[in-house]
Design a protein around this motif. Structure first.
Motif, short mmCIF file in Angstrom:
data_model
loop_
_atom_site.label_atom_id
_atom_site.label_comp_id
_atom_site.label_asym_id
_atom_site.label_seq_id
_atom_site.Cartn_x
_atom_site.Cartn_y
_atom_site.Cartn_z
N GLY A 38 0.86 -1.15 0.08
CA GLY A 38 -0.10 0.06 0.03
C GLY A 38 0.79 1.00 -0.14
O GLY A 38 2.09 1.17 0.14
N ALA A 42 -0.98 4.24 4.27
CA ALA A 42 -2.13 3.41 4.12
C ALA A 42 -2.53 2.77 5.15
O ALA A 42 -3.70 2.21 5.56
CB ALA A 42 -1.88 2.41 2.99
N LYS A 44 -0.17 0.30 7.05
CA LYS A 44 0.47 -0.81 7.13
C LYS A 44 1.21 -0.88 8.40
O LYS A 44 1.02 -2.09 9.14
CB LYS A 44 1.46 -1.10 6.08
CG LYS A 44 0.93 -0.86 4.59
CD LYS A 44 1.67 -1.38 3.45
CE LYS A 44 2.94 -0.26 3.51
NZ LYS A 44 2.78 1.16 3.13
N LEU A 205 -3.98 -5.61 0.38
CA LEU A 205 -3.61 -4.36 -0.24
C LEU A 205 -4.48 -3.51 0.70
O LEU A 205 -5.69 -3.44 1.02
CB LEU A 205 -4.17 -4.13 -1.53
CG LEU A 205 -4.20 -2.94 -1.95
CD1 LEU A 205 -2.70 -2.04 -2.32
CD2 LEU A 205 -4.88 -2.99 -3.66
N LEU A 206 -3.62 -2.45 1.27
CA LEU A 206 -4.13 -1.41 2.18
C LEU A 206 -4.01 -0.06 1.43
O LEU A 206 -3.07 0.31 0.96
CB LEU A 206 -3.35 -1.29 3.43
CG LEU A 206 -3.98 -1.96 4.86
CD1 LEU A 206 -2.97 -1.84 5.91
CD2 LEU A 206 -5.31 -1.48 5.12
N ASP A 207 -4.96 0.63 1.42
CA ASP A 207 -5.32 1.87 0.75
C ASP A 207 -6.07 2.75 1.52
O ASP A 207 -7.23 2.72 1.64
CB ASP A 207 -5.54 1.90 -0.71
CG ASP A 207 -5.28 3.16 -1.35
OD1 ASP A 207 -4.76 3.98 -0.89
OD2 ASP A 207 -5.80 3.10 -2.62
N MET A 211 -8.82 -2.36 3.33
CA MET A 211 -8.21 -3.45 2.91
C MET A 211 -8.93 -4.36 1.72
O MET A 211 -9.94 -4.26 1.99
CB MET A 211 -7.87 -4.40 4.04
CG MET A 211 -7.17 -5.85 3.57
SD MET A 211 -6.47 -6.79 4.93
CE MET A 211 -4.76 -5.70 5.32
N PHE A 302 -2.40 -1.78 -8.37
CA PHE A 302 -3.01 -0.59 -8.28
C PHE A 302 -3.64 -0.02 -9.61
O PHE A 302 -4.24 1.07 -9.49
CB PHE A 302 -1.71 0.30 -8.11
CG PHE A 302 -1.05 0.06 -6.75
CD1 PHE A 302 -1.64 0.47 -5.47
CD2 PHE A 302 0.33 -0.55 -6.81
CE1 PHE A 302 -1.06 0.04 -4.22
CE2 PHE A 302 0.88 -1.00 -5.44
CZ PHE A 302 0.31 -0.57 -4.38
#
Length: 306
Positions: A38, A42, A44, A205-207, A211, A302
């Motif tokens: 991420g 983000a 993490k 995936l962290l944004d 997640m 992404f």
């Protein structure tokens, strides 16, 4: 039935009213290394800190092997390597690793044996009596990883384990992770997508605190079409796209960045599309750097669906 290695449900945390994690839920089973990716900010590091028991979440539930993070039952089963982990410059490598081993309940003789074992695992058995100041950056990183290997943990959380390393040391750490993966599950947070792509098939995936999960093999194999990623030398992009679009079986050619092309094709029409692409390149006297199956990890994580 064994409990999942990690089970998170509606986990949330915020700083000064700004959400770092927003109701994230996921389950990790034992097995191959898992990537945590991420952009900066983000969430993490927040997630890793909660999993390690360094901080508590504002809401939600999380367990490791069925226990709350930081529980005494996890001693020796869970280990972590923070991104900026440093060894104390006042003591030798061996003294510090023995100390960490004693904290896990090992007696003096067991601690010395474990120290020798983990230093040999990271190819540093000759620095046992040295102080951290004599180590290169790559050696210091491997020494820090040695500390995380103490006690043969079942789960190791690594935050940027290859950051700032040269290719030789990156390969050494990748080899360590690969060799230990049959008995230890790694969760690896990194911005180096090429390294993660080599090590991991599952991605978290962290944004912006949200997640999503991805199984890399399944993401493309379940589709009726396939992809090739082509890295060219300097070339006329419109001409390249036009030529490729005339190849039977190709449904779409995109040019996401300079000299890079993503080719979508139907394997039932043309199962050997890579050979067709190379033939087309040779017929037009173009030069290419690399042709690989699938999309890059960067593209999958992404930019798919944008």
């Amino acid at each position: 039935m064994n409990a999942p290695i990690i089970k998170c449900h509606n986990l949330s945390h915020s700083y000064s009213g700004k959400a770092a994690l927003s109701n994230i839920s996921f389950i990790c089973e034992s097995g191959e290394p898992i990537g945590l990716v991420g952009p900066n900010g983000a969430g993490k590091s927040t997630l890793l800190n909660i999993l390690c028991g360094f901080m508590r979440s504002a809401s939600g539930n999380v367990t490791l092997f069925g226990h709350k993070p930081g529980a005494s039952a996890l001693s020796g089963r869970v280990s972590a390597l923070p991104q900026d982990a440093r060894l104390d410059p006042a003591f030798s490598i061996g003294e510090q690793l023995c100390f960490y081993a004693r904290l896990q309940g090992l007696n003096t003789q067991q601690a010395k044996h474990e120290t020798s074992r983990v230093l040999e695992a990271v190819a540093l058995k000759d620095v046992l009596k040295e102080k951290p100041s004599v180590l290169s950056h790559g050696m210091a990183k491997r020494a820090a990883i040695a500390q995380a290997l103490m006690g043969k943990p079942e789960l190791i959380l690594l935050d940027e384990p290859t950051a700032g390393l040269d290719p030789v040391n990156m390969r050494k750490i990748r080899t360590i992770i690969t060799e230990l993966s049959p008995v230890t599950t790694f969760i690896i947070s990194s911005h180096d997508l090429a390294e993660l792509g080599r090590l991991c098939q599952q991605m978290l995936l962290l944004d912006k605190g949200v997640m999503s999960t991805m199984q890399l093999n399944a993401s493309e194999n379940n589709k009726p079409t396939r992809f090739l990623t082509l890295q060219m030398e300097s070339c006329p992009a419109p001409d390249v796209q036009a030529k490729f679009n005339n190849v039977a079986g190709i449904s779409r050619v995109s040019n996401p960045q300079k000299n890079e092309f993503i080719i979508e094709y139907n394997p039932e029409i043309q199962p050997s599309m890579d050979l067709k692409i190379i033939t087309c390149i040779n017929d037009n006297n173009w030069q290419y750097r690399q042709l690989s199956q699938g999309k890059t990890l960067e593209e999958k994580l992404f930019f798919d669906g944008m």
